[in-house]
Design a protein around this motif. Sequence first.
Motif, PDB file in Angstrom:
ATOM      1  N   GLU A 154       0.834  -1.197   0.090  1.00 22.66           N
ATOM      2  CA  GLU A 154      -0.254   0.098   0.125  1.00 22.66           C
ATOM      3  C   GLU A 154       0.997   1.322  -0.175  1.00 22.66           C
ATOM      4  OE1 GLU A 154      -3.794   1.237   2.614  1.00 22.66           O
ATOM      5  OE2 GLU A 154      -1.930   0.632   3.674  1.00 22.66           O
ATOM      6  N   ILE A 155       0.678   2.352  -0.992  1.00 21.77           N
ATOM      7  CA  ILE A 155       1.565   3.413  -1.109  1.00 21.77           C
ATOM      8  C   ILE A 155       0.598   4.631  -0.112  1.00 21.77           C
ATOM      9  CG2 ILE A 155       2.403   5.173  -2.439  1.00 21.77           C
ATOM     10  CD1 ILE A 155       3.285   2.001  -2.996  1.00 21.77           C
ATOM     11  N   ALA A 156       1.589   5.114   0.731  1.00 26.43           N
ATOM     12  CA  ALA A 156       1.163   6.184   1.423  1.00 26.43           C
ATOM     13  C   ALA A 156       2.216   7.484   1.474  1.00 26.43           C
ATOM     14  CB  ALA A 156       1.161   5.765   2.947  1.00 26.43           C
ATOM     15  N   ASN A 157       1.434   8.670   1.965  1.00 24.27           N
ATOM     16  CA  ASN A 157       2.434   9.894   1.661  1.00 24.27           C
ATOM     17  C   ASN A 157       3.213  10.130   2.620  1.00 24.27           C
ATOM     18  OD1 ASN A 157       2.834  12.516   1.233  1.00 24.27           O
ATOM     19  ND2 ASN A 157       0.604  13.210   1.212  1.00 24.27           N
ATOM     20  N   HIS A 158       4.501  10.287   2.327  1.00 21.68           N
ATOM     21  CA  HIS A 158       5.556  10.628   3.319  1.00 21.68           C
ATOM     22  C   HIS A 158       6.035  12.005   3.016  1.00 21.68           C
ATOM     23  CE1 HIS A 158       8.589  10.066   6.358  1.00 21.68           C
ATOM     24  NE2 HIS A 158       9.554   9.764   5.419  1.00 21.68           N
ATOM     25  N   GLY A 159       5.394  12.946   2.384  1.00 17.08           N
ATOM     26  CA  GLY A 159       5.572  14.342   2.353  1.00 17.08           C
ATOM     27  C   GLY A 159       6.200  14.759   1.059  1.00 17.08           C
ATOM     28  N   THR A 160       6.371  16.066   0.651  1.00 17.39           N
ATOM     29  CA  THR A 160       6.848  16.868  -0.557  1.00 17.39           C
ATOM     30  C   THR A 160       8.381  16.837  -0.405  1.00 17.39           C
ATOM     31  OG1 THR A 160       4.745  17.508  -0.731  1.00 17.39           O
ATOM     32  CG2 THR A 160       6.629  18.465  -2.034  1.00 17.39           C
ATOM     33  N   ARG A 161       8.924  17.407   0.897  1.00 11.38           N
ATOM     34  CA  ARG A 161      10.130  17.757   1.057  1.00 11.38           C
ATOM     35  C   ARG A 161      10.584  17.059   2.123  1.00 11.38           C
ATOM     36  NH1 ARG A 161      11.341  24.084   0.837  1.00 11.38           N
ATOM     37  NH2 ARG A 161       9.496  23.874   2.217  1.00 11.38           N
ATOM     38  N   SER A 198       5.455  21.117  11.359  1.00 11.88           N
ATOM     39  CA  SER A 198       5.475  22.452  12.391  1.00 11.88           C
ATOM     40  C   SER A 198       4.815  23.516  11.758  1.00 11.88           C
ATOM     41  CB  SER A 198       6.657  22.523  12.998  1.00 11.88           C
ATOM     42  OG  SER A 198       6.730  23.732  13.752  1.00 11.88           O
ATOM     43  N   VAL A 199       4.108  24.281  12.595  1.00 15.66           N
ATOM     44  CA  VAL A 199       3.548  25.708  12.241  1.00 15.66           C
ATOM     45  C   VAL A 199       4.374  26.611  12.684  1.00 15.66           C
ATOM     46  CG1 VAL A 199       1.089  24.641  12.081  1.00 15.66           C
ATOM     47  CG2 VAL A 199       1.945  25.723  14.085  1.00 15.66           C
ATOM     48  N   THR A 200       5.806  26.421  13.389  1.00 10.58           N
ATOM     49  CA  THR A 200       6.384  27.313  13.902  1.00 10.58           C
ATOM     50  C   THR A 200       8.065  27.275  13.426  1.00 10.58           C
ATOM     51  OG1 THR A 200       6.665  26.102  15.805  1.00 10.58           O
ATOM     52  CG2 THR A 200       4.900  27.787  16.093  1.00 10.58           C
ATOM     53  N   GLY A 201       8.116  26.119  12.667  1.00 14.40           N
ATOM     54  CA  GLY A 201       9.603  26.050  12.277  1.00 14.40           C
ATOM     55  C   GLY A 201      10.370  25.197  13.048  1.00 14.40           C
ATOM     56  N   ARG A 202       9.594  24.268  13.888  1.00 13.93           N
ATOM     57  CA  ARG A 202      10.655  23.712  14.921  1.00 13.93           C
ATOM     58  C   ARG A 202      11.235  22.554  13.948  1.00 13.93           C
ATOM     59  NH1 ARG A 202       8.158  22.631  20.755  1.00 13.93           N
ATOM     60  NH2 ARG A 202      10.342  21.960  21.043  1.00 13.93           N
ATOM     61  N   SER A 203      12.620  22.092  14.217  1.00  8.72           N
ATOM     62  CA  SER A 203      13.438  20.973  13.828  1.00  8.72           C
ATOM     63  C   SER A 203      13.337  19.770  14.411  1.00  8.72           C
ATOM     64  CB  SER A 203      14.561  21.588  13.433  1.00  8.72           C
ATOM     65  OG  SER A 203      15.582  21.813  14.492  1.00  8.72           O
ATOM     66  N   ALA A 204      13.717  18.798  13.803  1.00  6.67           N
ATOM     67  CA  ALA A 204      13.860  17.457  14.478  1.00  6.67           C
ATOM     68  C   ALA A 204      15.119  16.686  13.832  1.00  6.67           C
ATOM     69  CB  ALA A 204      12.647  16.724  14.446  1.00  6.67           C
ATOM     70  N   TYR A 205      16.003  16.102  14.440  1.00  6.72           N
ATOM     71  CA  TYR A 205      17.033  15.586  13.905  1.00  6.72           C
ATOM     72  C   TYR A 205      18.032  16.503  13.154  1.00  6.72           C
ATOM     73  CZ  TYR A 205      14.361  11.387  15.687  1.00  6.72           C
ATOM     74  OH  TYR A 205      13.746  10.671  16.571  1.00  6.72           O
ATOM     75  N   GLY A 246      11.807  22.243  10.155  1.00  7.32           N
ATOM     76  CA  GLY A 246      10.411  21.887  10.024  1.00  7.32           C
ATOM     77  C   GLY A 246       9.628  23.045   9.142  1.00  7.32           C
ATOM     78  N   THR A 247       8.434  22.570   8.615  1.00  6.41           N
ATOM     79  CA  THR A 247       7.750  23.710   7.785  1.00  6.41           C
ATOM     80  C   THR A 247       7.424  24.753   9.166  1.00  6.41           C
ATOM     81  OG1 THR A 247       5.722  22.438   8.768  1.00  6.41           O
ATOM     82  CG2 THR A 247       6.455  21.928   6.508  1.00  6.41           C
ATOM     83  N   ARG A 248       7.211  25.921   8.582  1.00  7.60           N
ATOM     84  CA  ARG A 248       7.257  27.258   9.124  1.00  7.60           C
ATOM     85  C   ARG A 248       6.059  27.875   9.555  1.00  7.60           C
ATOM     86  NH1 ARG A 248      11.453  30.467   5.531  1.00  7.60           N
ATOM     87  NH2 ARG A 248      10.005  29.586   3.937  1.00  7.60           N
ATOM     88  N   THR A 282      10.714  12.568   9.654  1.00  5.59           N
ATOM     89  CA  THR A 282      11.171  12.380  11.083  1.00  5.59           C
ATOM     90  C   THR A 282       9.887  11.797  11.967  1.00  5.59           C
ATOM     91  OG1 THR A 282      10.722  14.594  12.035  1.00  5.59           O
ATOM     92  CG2 THR A 282      12.751  14.165  10.788  1.00  5.59           C
ATOM     93  N   ALA A 283       8.728  11.825  11.324  1.00  7.16           N
ATOM     94  CA  ALA A 283       7.565  11.506  12.219  1.00  7.16           C
ATOM     95  C   ALA A 283       7.155  12.629  13.058  1.00  7.16           C
ATOM     96  CB  ALA A 283       7.352  10.142  12.753  1.00  7.16           C
ATOM     97  N   TYR A 284       7.874  13.570  13.378  1.00  8.89           N
ATOM     98  CA  TYR A 284       7.630  14.756  14.388  1.00  8.89           C
ATOM     99  C   TYR A 284       6.414  15.498  13.724  1.00  8.89           C
ATOM    100  CZ  TYR A 284      11.161  14.379  17.624  1.00  8.89           C
ATOM    101  OH  TYR A 284      12.033  14.009  18.816  1.00  8.89           O
ATOM    102  N   CYS A 285       5.412  15.876  14.663  1.00 10.52           N
ATOM    103  CA  CYS A 285       4.496  17.033  14.430  1.00 10.52           C
ATOM    104  C   CYS A 285       4.174  17.816  15.643  1.00 10.52           C
ATOM    105  CB  CYS A 285       3.387  16.348  13.701  1.00 10.52           C
ATOM    106  SG  CYS A 285       2.330  15.341  14.825  1.00 10.52           S
TER     107      CYS A 285
END
Length: 228
Positions: free
Chosen positions: A86-93, A98-105, A109-111, A142-145
């Motif tokens: 089954e194919i699932a969505n792992h994002g575009t980039r 995040s809605v604030t730009g937080r990072s992981a590893y 993140g998205t800003r 990264t599975a972070y949100c």
Amino acid sequence: MARYGRLKPRTWGFDAPGVVHTLPTTQRVIALTFDACGGPGGSGYDRKLIDFLRRREIPATLFLNSRWIDANPAVFRRLAAEPLFEIANHGTRHRPLSVTGRSAYGIAGTRNAGEVYDEVAGNHVKLSRLLGAPPRFFRSGTAYCDDIAARIVTDLGERFAGFTVNGDAGATFTPEEVRRTVTAARGGSIVICHMNRPTGGTARGIAAAVPHLLASGYHFVRLSDELH
């Protein structure tokens, strides 16, 4: 942006409202999921891993990033045509969501809410076109949100899939570490591993763990087989 642009997140990590971490069953059922992250160093293809799943007829959910699809078009077409997967969505980039730009590893993140939308919807549109139907599940890079980003995923019609068992630690585990970690999974577990780093220990570790779990009475499913 109008709906979520002013909201402040309260959580950050692997857990947020709407994120699915386990299957809704008490049976000896395990969902194997494999991420393909794309980008520099992440667009490889672990053929030995996928060939093992094919030989043993082990179903799995494959979370594919847009960049990985672009780098592996022929492989993608074959995987998408196989009912075993089954194919699932792992994002575009491959961004932490995040809605604030937080990072992981070390990955930025998205800003804001608009970038969250782009990260989810960009690959959603690509997969819908290539598959002929929209993907049902999303996992961020990264599975972070945060909790606001997770709500946006739900609004876009996908379920945010987390995990119960981190099977290969971003494809950094040795085969023995993968075997030991995955073998410890229990009924209802969602296992996360990677299929984009063929030089890692994932393929050999999975090949050792799966027969043991089968002999112990477990069987394997795609996420959609249990999450309706």
